[in-house]
Design an enzyme around this catalytic site. Structure first.
Site, short mmCIF file in Angstrom:
data_model
loop_
_atom_site.label_atom_id
_atom_site.label_comp_id
_atom_site.label_asym_id
_atom_site.label_seq_id
_atom_site.Cartn_x
_atom_site.Cartn_y
_atom_site.Cartn_z
N ASN A 158 7.73 -63.31 6.18
CA ASN A 158 7.31 -61.58 7.20
C ASN A 158 9.08 -61.19 7.24
OD1 ASN A 158 8.29 -62.31 10.24
ND2 ASN A 158 6.62 -64.27 9.95
N LYS A 172 3.74 -73.24 -10.75
CA LYS A 172 3.15 -72.22 -11.13
C LYS A 172 2.03 -71.20 -11.19
CE LYS A 172 5.94 -68.13 -12.10
NZ LYS A 172 6.58 -67.02 -13.16
N PRO A 228 -0.39 -74.31 13.45
CA PRO A 228 -0.28 -74.32 14.67
C PRO A 228 0.15 -73.62 16.05
CG PRO A 228 0.87 -76.42 14.01
CD PRO A 228 0.67 -75.46 12.93
N ASP A 229 -0.40 -72.81 17.14
CA ASP A 229 0.61 -72.39 18.28
C ASP A 229 1.57 -72.77 18.51
OD1 ASP A 229 1.54 -70.57 20.13
OD2 ASP A 229 -0.03 -69.33 19.21
N ILE A 230 2.84 -72.80 18.66
CA ILE A 230 3.62 -73.23 18.18
C ILE A 230 3.91 -73.26 20.17
CG2 ILE A 230 6.92 -74.00 18.98
CD1 ILE A 230 5.95 -73.35 15.49
N LYS A 277 -1.44 -62.27 26.79
CA LYS A 277 -1.58 -63.48 25.78
C LYS A 277 -0.71 -64.82 26.49
CE LYS A 277 -0.19 -61.48 21.26
NZ LYS A 277 0.25 -61.02 20.31
N LYS A 286 -1.95 -68.12 26.32
CA LYS A 286 -0.92 -68.87 26.44
C LYS A 286 -0.38 -69.66 27.33
CE LYS A 286 0.28 -66.89 21.26
NZ LYS A 286 0.70 -66.67 20.68
O1 C5P Z 1 0.33 -64.82 19.27
P1 C5P Z 1 1.25 -63.99 18.65
O2 C5P Z 1 1.74 -64.69 17.66
O3 C5P Z 1 1.19 -62.37 19.05
O4 C5P Z 1 2.42 -64.56 19.94
C1 C5P Z 1 3.76 -64.60 19.43
C2 C5P Z 1 4.47 -66.07 20.39
O5 C5P Z 1 3.67 -66.79 20.34
C3 C5P Z 1 5.77 -65.83 19.83
O6 C5P Z 1 6.08 -66.37 20.76
C4 C5P Z 1 6.07 -66.38 18.76
O7 C5P Z 1 7.32 -67.10 18.60
C5 C5P Z 1 4.73 -67.65 19.01
N1 C5P Z 1 3.71 -68.53 18.75
C6 C5P Z 1 3.79 -69.46 17.61
N2 C5P Z 1 3.42 -70.14 16.88
C7 C5P Z 1 2.60 -69.58 15.79
C8 C5P Z 1 2.13 -67.96 16.32
C9 C5P Z 1 2.81 -67.46 17.39
O8 C5P Z 1 5.27 -70.21 18.24
N3 C5P Z 1 2.01 -70.63 14.69
#
Ligand code: C5P
Length: 409
Positions: free
Chosen positions: A211, A290, A306-308, A338, A342
């Site tokens: 991105n 490739k 995973p959502d960190i 959010k 979260k």
């Molecule tokens: O859910 P969203 O991507 O909008 O949330 C943004 C927040 O979550 C930011 O703080 C981003 O660093 C964190 N994030 C994360 N791991 C992911 C996706 C988002 O820590 N896989």
């Protein structure tokens, strides 16, 4: 020379005293320390040093007239006041200090001092008897009471042959004292772990999904956090940002690597800030070769990363957790959702898409949400915003810590 003033906009005011000959060296030293310098000279200062010299050493046009149409068209005096992160007047004559005390606005420099919200520091330089005079001392006290900082003066031999207090501090000492203005100590002894930048999710050995995150906001925050005294570990995706001094940087590429690195380090930290634009999905299989363009269509199967930040917030011994929310619509309601979903302590929300702020840009405007509260920060440079955010983070972190201490007492 340590780069103690990186990304700082310093407005250097020069007034009419013999020490003005040192202002050229001062401008050079400020730039060596990383500052961006703009010089404002009073009419009398130009008797001692030329605007051309100051322009050459500062690398920017000199401002000297409140009524200069051309200068106002390029950068108006209110814009200039807003631009400054700090104003340093060196040398500051007895006359200038007296005018500042009165709140006069009869030239560009005094007007800027009235209009700016940035901290103001003066480096007085005058004959020792003038410095000792009760009138000057009263003026100095009065401006100090209003929050103006005094750097010096030093004692020693003077240009007029007298010996005593009234010498301007040497340029290197002024740079040191100015940089200390930015060192707030609000987070001394606090360990902060952060993520910043984008992640790259491989498709094959030469292609990836990513991105537009530049890392600018995260790196500005890392710098502001160290200036506030925090020990910062920054886990960064691929960006071309310079690592701020005293920040420990760990480079990662993918979201999986970022997650593993965060989980490895989080236990030693008091605050976690997820600034990274982490990819939500990765390729289920990464081609070892490739991918050749043999077919008209190509389908990639993606799986969730995973959502960190949410994983950190679920830890039993969790730090104070702050996330970011970049939203294209319904900024506040999406960000608040959010924050709760979260289980974060704080979320920093910014509008993206079709604006001049946010991803990739040098400026940002955000709304910070925590508990039932919110605070808006209008559009400003990411550096300035980072400093303001750090003040709020430090305040909220302290309140939360005090509450936890009360509960466990
Ligand atoms: O859910 P969203 O991507 O909008 O949330 C943004 C927040 O979550 C930011 O703080 C981003 O660093 C964190 N994030 C994360 N791991 C992911 C996706 C988002 O820590 N896989």
């Amino acid at each position: 020379m340590p780069k103690r003033l990186v990304n700082k906009n310093i407005l250097l005011g020069v007034t009419g005293g013999i020490a003005a000959y040192k202002s050229a060296d001062l401008a050079r030293r400020l730039r060596e320390a990383g500052a961006c310098v703009r010089v404002v000279m009073t009419q009398k200062a130009k008797e001692f040093i030329t605007p051309l010299t100051m322009q050459a050493v500062s690398g920017n046009p000199v401002h000297d007239d409140l009524f200069d149409l051309q200068a106002e068209a390029a950068m108006g005096h209110i814009e200039l006041a807003r631009w400054a992160d700090a104003i340093l007047v060196a040398p500051a004559t007895a006359d200038f200090i007296a005018r500042l005390r009165q709140g006069e606005a009869n030239d560009l420099l005094t007007t800027l001092c009235l209009a700016a919200s940035a901290p103001i520091a003066l480096a007085p330089a005058m004959n020792q008897a003038m410095w000792k005079n009760t009138a000057t001392q009263e003026n100095v006290q009065a401006v100090q009471d209003k929050g103006v900082k005094m750097f010096g003066p030093d004692a020693g031999e003077q240009a007029c042959g007298d010996v005593g207090y009234g010498r301007m501090l040497e340029p290197l000492e002024l740079v040191k004292q100015l940089s200390e203005l930015f060192e707030t100590k609000m987070l001394t002894g606090v360990n902060v772990l952060m993520t910043a930048g984008p992640t790259q999710e491989a498709i094959d050995p030469v292609r990836y999904i990513s991105n537009a995150s530049s890392g600018k906001m995260g790196y500005a925050l890392a710098q502001a956090l160290t200036e506030a005294g925090a020990k910062v570990t920054l886990i960064s995706g691929p960006v071309s940002q310079r690592t701020p001094e005293h920040v420990t940087r760990i480079n990662v590429i993918s979201a999986k690597e970022m997650y593993a690195s965060v989980m490895n380090h989080v236990h030693d930290n008091d605050i976690f800030i997820g600034v990274a634009a982490v990819a939500d999905y990765r390729c289920k299989t990464i081609s070892s070769q490739k991918i050749a363009k043999t077919s008209e269509e190509l389908q990639l199967v993606l799986e969730r990363n995973p959502d960190i930040v949410a994983s950190v917030a679920q830890l039993d011994k969790k730090p104070f957790v702050i996330g970011f929310a970049a939203e294209t619509e319904n900024l506040i309601s999406h960000a608040r959702a959010k924050l709760f979903r979260k289980k974060l302590d704080m979320i920093i929300a910014n509008q993206v898409g079709g604006t001049e702020t946010g991803i990739g840009s040098d400026e940002n405007a955000v709304t910070v949400l925590w508990c039932e509260q919110q605070q808006e920060f209008k559009r400003m440079s990411k550096q300035k915003l980072a400093r303001e955010l750090v003040s709020l983070i430090a305040e909220c972190y302290k309140i939360k810590n005090d509450e936890l201490r009360c509960l466990s007492a």
